[in-house]
Each structure stands twice: as structure tokens, then as C-alpha cells.
Design an enzyme around this catalytic site. Structure first.
Site, PDB file in Angstrom:
ATOM      1  N   HIS A 266       0.820  -1.209   0.000  1.00  0.00           N
ATOM      2  CA  HIS A 266       0.000   0.000   0.000  1.00  0.00           C
ATOM      3  C   HIS A 266       0.862   1.270   0.000  1.00  0.00           C
ATOM      4  O   HIS A 266       0.552   2.235  -0.675  1.00  0.00           O
ATOM      5  CB  HIS A 266      -0.915  -0.029   1.233  1.00  0.00           C
ATOM      6  CG  HIS A 266      -1.969   1.015   1.222  1.00  0.00           C
ATOM      7  ND1 HIS A 266      -3.213   0.803   0.689  1.00  0.00           N
ATOM      8  CD2 HIS A 266      -1.967   2.295   1.664  1.00  0.00           C
ATOM      9  CE1 HIS A 266      -3.932   1.912   0.802  1.00  0.00           C
ATOM     10  NE2 HIS A 266      -3.207   2.827   1.392  1.00  0.00           N
TER      11      HIS A 266
ATOM     12  N   HIS B 138     -10.452   1.414  -0.748  1.00  0.00           N
ATOM     13  CA  HIS B 138     -10.622   1.042   0.655  1.00  0.00           C
ATOM     14  C   HIS B 138     -11.361  -0.289   0.706  1.00  0.00           C
ATOM     15  O   HIS B 138     -12.392  -0.428   1.351  1.00  0.00           O
ATOM     16  CB  HIS B 138     -11.373   2.140   1.424  1.00  0.00           C
ATOM     17  CG  HIS B 138     -10.590   2.642   2.586  1.00  0.00           C
ATOM     18  ND1 HIS B 138     -11.153   3.094   3.748  1.00  0.00           N
ATOM     19  CD2 HIS B 138      -9.242   2.738   2.792  1.00  0.00           C
ATOM     20  CE1 HIS B 138     -10.208   3.468   4.594  1.00  0.00           C
ATOM     21  NE2 HIS B 138      -9.040   3.263   4.036  1.00  0.00           N
TER      22      HIS B 138
ATOM     23  N   GLN C  23     -10.744   2.066  10.490  1.00  0.00           N
ATOM     24  CA  GLN C  23     -10.792   3.364  11.134  1.00  0.00           C
ATOM     25  C   GLN C  23     -12.220   3.860  11.245  1.00  0.00           C
ATOM     26  O   GLN C  23     -13.095   3.397  10.537  1.00  0.00           O
ATOM     27  CB  GLN C  23      -9.969   4.376  10.329  1.00  0.00           C
ATOM     28  CG  GLN C  23      -8.600   3.899   9.932  1.00  0.00           C
ATOM     29  CD  GLN C  23      -8.590   3.107   8.638  1.00  0.00           C
ATOM     30  OE1 GLN C  23      -9.573   2.495   8.272  1.00  0.00           O
ATOM     31  NE2 GLN C  23      -7.457   3.110   7.960  1.00  0.00           N
TER      32      GLN C  23
ATOM     33  N   SER D 167      -4.244  -1.940  -5.263  1.00  0.00           N
ATOM     34  CA  SER D 167      -4.805  -2.769  -4.202  1.00  0.00           C
ATOM     35  C   SER D 167      -4.676  -4.218  -4.623  1.00  0.00           C
ATOM     36  O   SER D 167      -5.362  -4.670  -5.540  1.00  0.00           O
ATOM     37  CB  SER D 167      -6.269  -2.388  -3.986  1.00  0.00           C
ATOM     38  OG  SER D 167      -6.866  -3.319  -3.115  1.00  0.00           O
TER      39      SER D 167
END
Lengths: 800, 236
Positions: A47, A94, A240, A554
Site C-alpha cells: 500500500h 478502501h 478506522q 490494491s
């Protein structure tokens, strides 16, 4: 609390190989301690470091006269749009957090990309997203889909960014591993570009934003692993929690702060939090940074240095302030009621030194940490399944026969979730805030306007500064099935479709950003997919002069059953010359002529455009065959011609043919204008394709001039004796666009297109309440009201 | 004419309101939420957004801000105040407008264009709207379902305080036209003296044909015409 001893097991848990550990020892000249090990593990994750993909990414075109900040230099690239103005945009994934906790995972994805943009000094003015989920009939998929959309809506709506475009596909391969790629675009003046470099020895380092907690611990490392059945339980702590209200304040404060000139460098704390932001800024500045963790605002008691350095608590920024100007900075933070602290200082040592409770807990060379990550040239091997794909033929697949079969097929395709209207999604997004959305979601591309008050405020605000409004078109595209069946062609098609969507909206591409969503790079077959797709993307972006200004990789997108369909999402931005060129996809007026630009069916494709098509998937439960051919020269010629026609005036609508082919595109032209809640503006059309299916010669045009200028044949050559009806109606031959114009303009437009070398033919007329298609001897009629209901409400019904 | 547009920490339609009013050729400026005076403005817009993040209830925290005390005073003195979306919620929470806004019936945020029927044409906010005109204006909210108890509703009707209602293209107040489940399809109301109004739809987003509708201008123009009349009267 004593720190754990460094054992081979602990190193492995940090996703570092034995060789990588040796390299760490070599860099430090000693064994790392626990905190340092954590720092290396996140900085050297895929990442943050692109260790598996860097050699591939070098193939992307990154330069053009418009590029002001190229890819890789800062958080996001910057492009010139004229008159001293610029845009900055980027897409980021994400995926793994969204698989584990869809609402927060997606919300913080939006938060992260917004920060990347305002960190550049740009005011974010538009967002879009690219989403992939499993089969919608699976309740777990519906939970993820619903959660992801709510999360994006929550964060974007509260922040006040219009989410103007996007794409959503459903396919089994994404089951358990949804893709959530978020894009943001911001605007700024050339002189407002901000840099993420720690410049000026002795300058204080400020932390602004909420206190650091244990949330999102090592999320970057988590993003760089395969998802397993246990991921959901084990990794929830890695997701998060977002606070868009805080982000809005941080954004406003940062833009105000940048305008003071008191900022020497600025960087958001995204992946790998404090660690990444400090090493990267120091590496870019050629400096060192000394951090005092005791000064960092902390949410919980007894946080360790390891936790503080690796936390991914959201909405935090690192700001390097010109020494002596601290008070100006504090005044602005206080105005916005933001928590802040002075946490460190820029040094000339080149070292990142971290102190905690009076001790040095990390002391490592910043530049080496940021830039010397190992680089792997992974083995690539063509996957075995491609043998079957290439051998696939249409033998045994019966053609559509009669109007009932055609009728049913169109209805099935329009209700297929990947094709059905996405209003269930976009009506949850505020797509109009900021008074800039000229073309709302539902057309080929969104169009936004850049006006003077879109720009970040400037202290040199020149009241006489004037510029004409600027218009930007935005789109995001990728067909995962094509990429699975041929990654190279799939990559090219992602780019050409994006460019075509921009052309249909009246725009010329100026730049692009990619999100490479792939499986585990250690698997040579999956790495081959990546390599081939990148080759296709790169060729496409070069052909359209749309340099890649940044992006995201990703990997490790797989569930226990295997990898996802390779999905190289391509987001592209184009510039529209003037307001009059903005073009939407829906038919406008009764009596308008309908013209097909492009070859109806690719005569050189033995599958006639049906390979990988939605039709084969929906009607024959088959995802196979080589995807439609994609010739970049043809694609470019079509776009140039279309844009020329639009700019010359006279084109009233333009819509490209993509999934579901010609008939789905025609239906969309009839039913996709939805000006007011519950009151779509439906309009019918009569289409005659009969001379495409019979083999008799088309009556020659009265003038022989057209032959003299080499009129391309808009009919199928007789060398294709068995033109299939399903291929004509639902095949996905590339490079086709449906345009309309007033009746008297039709001949002019077809002539001009042919002159440019683009096949063009009038295929029908707009009007009435029904869509009627004549193909061969068969005539099929649908009520637009019914088609609209099928298409508009399909996802709502699936979710109910 | 000078409008003041309140700016709470997470207002996000403040700039759009300023743009809409300036686009009509009038002055507009921000008023920061920590201000204790509204200054020399002739009308106030409480804009959309999420004021203080709306973590308690939409608009619930904003009512305690210093500037809202000044707005209350301004309204008591007869000044024109219009609350849009979150601004409508703020005005209801602070008691300047009756009723409350709760979660949309469908439990989802909704962004789309709606049609508004003007129910009372005799207010500063509606006088300029032609009688047979349906306003096509976008909404964008998650908590826009207007609710009032029977007694309040009766008062609203008796005093002609219902200004705008969601309608279909025939002007009928149908369920299908109602995007959020509001009682009596109510999209906007005023106070009893008709100098304070609020609505969930965003007239400031429908201010240019480029943005697909300019119907929202009718509301601001109506306020401006009324204010011009008032100032002329004052001069005379």
C-alpha cells in the site's frame, strides 16, 4: 510494559520476509526494536511502497504539457486547465476495510481521498466512486452494498462534496471482497500548489486534528494481505472510524492556513499515520524530523510508541510551519476549534527520531525508509483458464428467434443489476452541493462547472480576477469480465470506454487516475493479469493523451474461493470547451434523427462482439470468450469525430454502447431522463435495423461522391454470412455511439462522420411512447413506461 | 440589498446561498457563528449543511450559538429570515418556526428534484411566484420529514403558515410526490407573522438554467422585491 522481543515469528506477523528483515538490519546497522519493526512493516507494505508493482507502473504515460505536478511526486498530481487554474484528482481504494466494516470502511475511504486533495492546496469540488460487489441475491452482499453506499453518502454529504458519478457492478467473483474505490477532484490556482516536504531546518512540526487512538492500527499492512474467513473478526480493529464534521473543519482550516504563507510543508496522516507522514515529508525535504510522542494528543491512556506511530485515526494532518509564524497558525486552528499540538522539529540529520517518555524509541534514516523499500520483479505466467476462453465459440448457442425472445432479453438485461439504473445508489448521495453540477448522475459522464468561488480563497484575492466558467467531465469505467477474459484488452477497453463517455458528454480527456484492484501478486497467474492489464491501460492512456497523474494499487483482493476478476478502474477527467458543448445521453425531441456512429457489428470478431458480454452472462449463464476487439485508432477516430460534431452544434444527444449493446443503449436513451421525482421524461423511438440483417445490397446513395471519398461501409460485409440477431442487438462491439439531431441535420452529420472515416448510418427516429425495433422480419415493441419501471426499480426490488 | 448568510462550523451550502444572491445582482456576506451581531444586513439566510456535525439532532446545537441569539432578535424586529434544509432544522430547533423535522420515512438520504406548490402567495417569500407555477427545486436531506402535532397543524392552516408543499406535475399533493413522508406534504412553513420561513428544498441550487432550474430565484426575488418596497416606504 515491556516490548516484545523480535523473533522470526514476530517478523512474519508483520508481513516482512526474512530477506526484508536482513535489509532492515543493514539499513539500521543493528536489530530494529519493536516500534521500528512496526514502522518498517507499514512503510514497506504494498500500500505504501508499491514494492510489487513499481516496475510495472513505470509504463504509464505521466507527462503532457498540462501536467504541473506529475504522478508519484506528491499526494496527488496537478493538471493545468488554463487561465492560471489547475485541478488535482486521484482515486484510492478502501477494499479490505469495507469488507470487514462496510459503513466505516467506505466512509473513511472518502475521507482519505478528500485529504489527499486538500493537502495539495486544492478545494475538493467533486467526488465519484467505483464499486464492485458479489451477487445481489446474497443477503450478505446486500448488507455490504447497503453499508458501503450509506458510508460514502454519510461522509461525502456531511463534508459537502457532491458525489456526481460512479459505477457499480455485481459479480460472484467479488463475493466477500467488495471493491470500494473513491475518487476526488479539487481546484486551485497554480500558485496555490502545496508541497509535502519538510523544509527548513528548525521549523516546528504541528499536528492538527483529533486525538490519536488505537483505531486503524496498521491498516496499510492489513490492506496488503489476503482476506480470509477470519478477517472479519480479527481485523475489525484495523478499520478506522471517520468523522466528516472534523474533516470539514480540518479542510477549511488547512486551506485558510495555506493562504497565509506560513506553511513550509503539509501532509495528511493517511495510511500508516504519523509514520508515513513524517518519513515521507522528511524524505522529500532531504531533512530529518524529531518527534516527541508525549506531545501527541492521545485518546486512550497508556498508548505505546508502537501504537502511536501506527495508528490510523482519521482526519489528522501534519503541518510544517515557518519558524516564527506559529501564532498565525494557532489562531486559525483556534478559530475552527481544532485540537492541535506542536509535536516536533525539522532537523538536518536525515534521521526520523521518535522520542517517548524521555527515551528514543525509533531512530531511522527517513529517506531510506520511504524510498528504499525492496522492489520485486514478480513472476508472471499466463493463466491456464485462458486456453478455454480462447477456444470458446458460439456453436451450440442458439440465436434469438422472434420478438418474444428479443422482448424478454431486453427486459432481463435492463433488470440485471450491473446494467439497471443506479438511482438507488446515487439518490443517496448529495450530487448538487456547491452549485456546480451541470449534468447529474445518469448520463455517460457527469459534468461540473468551475466558477470563481469554487477556488480556494486567496489573500491576494484580486477582485478583478475574471475567468470564464470552466466545465469538466468525469467518468470512471472498467469491465471486470473483459479484463478476466483478456487483461490486456480489458485494460484498453476500460480506457477507451472512459474516453468515449467523456466524448459523448462533449469533453476532451486531459488526464486519468487508475485504481488497480487485483489478487495476490505472489501467484504468477494473477501477477500476469496485473502486468497485462497495466500494459493495456498504459497504451490506452497514451493514445488519448490522458496521462496518469496518480493512482492506487490494491492487491490481495481475494476470498477463500479465489481472486476477484481483475479490475483496473480507470477514472478520467476531460475539459469541455464551452457550455453549449455539454451533451447528455437521452433523446430530446420528437422527430429527431437517430444515427449510429461506428460499425454495427465488428466483422473481424468471430464472436461478433458477444465474448464476455452481459448477454452471454444473463441469457446463457456464461462468462467466456475473447472480449470485443479494441483498436485504439478506431476509438480515437470515433471520439475526435464525435467531439467535432458536438462542437459544430447540431448533436442533441450522444450515448455510447457498452454493456448490453445497441438495444440496451437505445432503451437507455428513451428512459434515462429523470428530471423530477417520480416523473421521468420518457420518449419513444422507431428503429429499423432490417437492412443490417438481410444481405441484399443497400440502395446506393444518389451521389457518387461518397464513394470517391472512400465511404466506409456501414453495412456488414457479406464475408460474415451468419450475422446473429443477438450479436446485432446485444453484442458489445466497441467504438459505437448513438447520436441524435434534428431531421434536417441528419444527412450532414452522417456525411461528416464518413468523411472522417467513421461508419455512420441513420437507424431511426425519436418519438411516440414506445420503443420499436425492426430486425430482419421481426418487429418488437416495448412501452417506455414498462422499460423504465424495469430498469429504474430493479435494484430497489432486489434490495427490498 | 444585502443578505447575511450564517456560517456554522460545518455549513456546506453557505457558499451556494451567497452565489445565488450575488447572481441576482445583490450583496451577500458570511456571518460567522461566533458573531454576536448580524450587522447591517436586510435579510438572513440560514444555509444547509450539518451545522455542528449534527451529532445530537439536526440543528440542535446550532441554536445555542452566539449568532442565533442575534438572529432571534432580528426576527423579533420583523427582519426576514429564511432557513434552507439544515437551516430549516435550526430554525425549528430554536423555536423560530413551529414543528420538527425527523428522519425521512424511507430512512434514506434523498437527493433529487421535486415539484413545489406554493400554498400561500401572500408572504415575502412567495408573493413573486405566479399562482399556477410549480417550482422545480432539488432536495438533499436525510431528515426532512416535517412533523407537527394536531394543534400546531391547525394553527399552521388557520394562519396560512404552510408555504410550500410537495406536488406532482398536476399540482396534486400525492404520496408519490412526497419524498420524505412529511405530514400534509409540507416542504416549508413560516412563522405566524410570515417574516421567518424555512424549507427543506434548496432554492439556492436552482438559481441558473445551467444548473437545470432557475425556479429558486423566484423565492429570493420575492424577498428582494418586498425589501425594496419596505425601504421605499421608509424613505417616503
Amino acid at each position: 510494559m515491556p516490548e516484545p522481543a523480535i523473533t522470526p515469528e514476530l517478523v512474519a506477523e508483520h508481513n516482512l520476509t526474512a530477506e526484508e528483515y536482513e535489509k532492515i538490519k543493514e539499513i539500521l546497522g543493528r536489530e530494529p526494536n519493536y516500534t521500528e519493526l512496526g514502522i518498517f512493516s507499514v512503510m514497506w507494505s504494498e500500500h505504501c511502497s508499491y514494492k510489487n508493482t513499481r516496475p510495472l507502473l513505470k509504463g504509464f504515460p505521466t507527462k503532457s504539457p498540462k501536467v504541473l505536478v506529475p504522478a508519484g511526486e506528491e499526494n496527488a498530481g496537478v493538471l493545468d486547465i488554463g487561465d492560471g487554474l489547475a485541478i488535482s484528482f486521484k482515486i484510492e481504494s478502501h477494499n479490505h476495510p469495507s469488507a470487514v466494516e462496510p459503513f466505516q470502511g467506505a466512509a473513511t475511504g472518502v475521507g482519505g481521498i478528500l485529504r489527499d486533495i486538500f493537502t495539495m492546496g486544492a478545494r475538493p469540488i467533486a467526488a465519484m466512486n467505483s464499486l464492485r460487489f458479489g451477487d445481489i441475491s446474497n443477503p450478505e452482499v446486500r448488507r455490504l452494498f447497503s453499508g458501503v453506499v450509506s458510508g460514502i453518502a454519510h461522509y461525502g454529504n456531511c463534508f459537502g462534496i457532491p458525489t456526481v458519478a460512479g459505477e457499480v457492478y455485481f459479480d460472484k467473483s467479488y463475493e466477500g471482497n467488495p471493491l470500494v474505490n473513491a475518487f476526488c477532484l479539487g481546484v486551485l490556482r497554480h500558485e496555490q500548489i502545496a508541497r509535502g516536504a519538510a523544509k527548513g531546518i528548525g521549523n516546528p512540526v504541528f499536528y492538527v486534528g483529533p486525538a490519536t487512538g488505537r483505531d486503524g492500527l496498521a491498516g496499510a499492512a492489513f490492506a496488503s494481505q489476503d482476506l480470509t474467513e477470519d478477517s472479519q473478526e480479527q481485523q475489525r480493529g484495523s478499520v478506522q472510524v471517520g468523522d466528516p464534521f472534523m474533516e470539514k473543519l480540518v479542510c477549511e482550516a488547512c486551506l485558510e492556513l495555506l493562504d497565509t504563507g506560513a506553511v513550509a510543508g503539509i501532509q495528511d496522516m493517511g495510511a500508516a499515520g504519523l509514520t508515513c507522514s513524517t518519513c515521507e515529508t522528511a524524505a522529500r525535504g532531504g531533512t530529518g524530523i524529531e518527534l516527541d510522542l508525549d506531545k501527541v494528543p492521545q485518546r486512550g491512556p497508556d498508548m505505546t510508541s508502537y501504537e502511536l506511530m501506527l495508528s490510523e485515526s482519521q482526519e489528522r494532518m501534519l503541518i510544517i510551519v515557518e519558524k516564527g509564524r506559529e501564532d498565525e497558525v494557532k489562531r486559525i486552528f483556534d478559530k475552527w476549534d481544532l485540537p492541535w499540538a506542536q509535536v516536533g522539529v525539522v532537523t538536518d540529520t536525515g534521521q526520523m527520531v521518535v522520542k517517548h517518555k524521555g527515551e528514543i524509541v525509533a531512530d531511522m534514516p527517513a529517506a531510506k525508509l520511504a524510498d528504499d523499500a525492496p522492489i520485486y520483479h514478480r513472476e508472471a505466467r499466463e493463466p491456464k483458464y485462458l486456453k478455454n476462453v480462447r477456444a470458446f465459440t458460439l456453436d451450440g448457442f442458439s440465436d434469438l428467434d422472434g420478438s418474444d425472445a428479443i422482448n424478454e432479453t431486453l427486459n432481463k438485461l435492463l433488470a440485471w443489476p450491473s446494467i439497471a439504473s443506479k438511482n438507488w445508489v446515487f439518490r443517496q448521495y448529495d450530487f448538487q452541493v456547491r452549485n456546480g453540477t451541470c449534468l447529474i448522475p445518469g448520463s455517460d459522464a457527469a459534468v461540473i462547472r468551475v466558477k470563481k468561488d469554487s477556488m480556494p480563497k486567496s489573500k491576494n484575492d484580486d477582485p478583478d480576477e475574471t475567468f470564464d466558467d470552466k466545465f469538466l467531465a468525469l467518468t470512471s469505467d472498467c469491465n471486470g469480465a473483459y479484463t478476466y477474459l483478456d487483461p490486456y484488452v480489458g485494460g484498453k477497453i476500460a480506457v477507451t470506454e472512459a474516453a468515449r463517455n467523456l466524448a459523448c458528454s462533449g469533453a476532451l480527456p486531459i488526464g486519468s487516475t487508475d485504481n488497480l484492484n487485483f489478487g495476490n501478486p505472489h501467484n504468477p497467474e494473477l501477477f500476469w493479469q496485473l502486468k497485462e492489464a497495466v500494459r493495456g491501460l498504459a497504451e490506452g492512456c497514451s493514445a488519448f493523451e490522458a496521462p496518469v497523474t496518480g493512482g492506487n494499487v490494491s492487491l490481495y483482493n481475494q476470498n477463500p474461493d479465489g481472486a476477484i476478476d481483475p479490475t483496473p478502474t480507470m477514472s478520467m477527467v476531460g475539459l469541455i470547451e464551452c457550455e453549449g458543448d455539454i451533451t447528455s445521453q437521452w433523446f430530446k425531441d420528437e422527430g429527431d434523427a437517430i444515427i449510429l456512429l461506428g460499425e454495427p457489428v465488428d466483422s473481424e470478431d468471430k464472436l461478433q462482439g458477444l465474448g464476455g458480454s452481459a448477454y452471454l452472462q444473463v441469457s446463457h449463464d456464461t462468462k467466456s470468450g475473447t472480449p470485443p476487439r479494441c483498436e485504439l485508432d478506431d476509438a480515437r477516430k470515433l471520439n475526435t469525430t464525435l467531439l467535432g460534431l458536438i462542437q459544430a452544434g447540431g448533436v442533441k444527444s450522444a450515448h455510447d454502447c457498452s454493456e448490453g449493446g445497441l438495444l440496451v443503449a437505445l432503451a437507455e436513451c428513451c428512459i434515462s431522463n429523470n428530471p423530477t421525482r417520480e416523473t421521468p421524461a420518457l420518449i419513444g423511438a422507431s428503429i429499423d435495423l432490417s437492412d443490417q440483417t438481410d444481405q441484399s445490397d443497400e440502395p446506393k446513395a444518389a451521389d457518387s461522391e461518397s464513394d470517391a471519398i472512400g465511404e466506409p461501409n456501414s453495412k456488414l460485409p457479406s464475408s460474415t454470412p451468419h450475422l446473429r440477431t443477438d450479436a446485432l442487438l446485444f453484442g458489445e462491439t466497441q467504438h459505437r455511439v448513438i447520436v441524435t439531431c434534428s431531421d434536417p441535420e441528419a444527412a450532414k452529420i452522417t456525411d461528416r462522420a464518413k468523411l472522417m472515416g467513421v461508419p455512420a448510418k441513420r437507424i431511426g427516429t425519436v418519438g411516440g411512447e414506445n420503443l420499436t425495433i425492426k430486425s430482419g422480419d421481426t418487429e418488437t415493441t416495448w412501452s417506455t413506461t414498462n422499460l423504465h419501471d424495469t430498469w429504474w426499480n430493479a435494484i430497489d426490488r432486489a434490495m427490498a | 440589498m444585502k443578505f447575511g448568510v450564517l456560517q456554522f462550523p460545518a455549513s456546506n451550502c453557505d457558499q451556494d446561498a451567497i452565489h445565488a444572491i450575488r447572481h441576482l445582482g445583490h450583496e451577500a456576506d458570511y456571518i460567522w457563528h461566533k458573531e454576536e451581531s448580524v450587522g447591517d444586513v436586510q435579510a438572513i439566510v440560514v444555509p444547509g449543511g450539518f451545522s455542528y456535525g449534527d451529532y445530537l439532532r439536526c440543528g440542535a446545537i446550532a441554536q445555542f450559538s452566539p449568532v442565533m441569539q442575534a438572529v432571534k432578535k432580528f426576527a423579533e424586529d420583523g427582519g426576514f429570515v429564511i432557513g434552507i434544509c439544515n437551516g430549516f432544522q435550526v430554525l425549528c430547533e430554536s423555536g423560530l418556526l413551529p414543528g420538527a423535522l425527523v428522519r425521512n420515512k424511507a430512512l434514506k438520504f434523498r437527493c433529487e428534484h421535486v415539484l413545489l406548490k406554493t400554498a400561500n402567495h401572500k408572504t415575502p417569500f412567495t408573493a413573486g411566484t405566479p399562482h399556477d407555477k410549480l417550482l422545480r427545486i432539488p432536495i438533499a436531506h436525510g431528515e426532512g420529514c416535517y412533523f407537527a402535532d394536531d394543534e400546531t397543524l391547525k394553527k399552521l392552516k388557520d394562519n396560512h403558515q404552510i408555504l410550500w408543499q410537495y406536488a406532482d406535475s398536476n399540482g396534486e399533493l400525492t404520496d408519490a410526490a412526497n419524498p420524505n413522508g412529511s405530514i400534509n406534504n409540507i416542504a416549508g412553513v413560516s412563522n405566524a407573522t410570515h417574516n421567518v420561513a424555512g424549507l427543506m428544498p434548496h432554492p439556492e441550487r436552482a438559481c441558473e438554467s445551467l444548473l437545470d432550474s432557475a425556479d429558486g430565484n423566484l423565492i429570493f426575488e420575492s424577498m428582494i422585491a418586498k425589501l425594496a418596497g419596505v425601504s421605499e416606504a421608509a424613505v417616503a
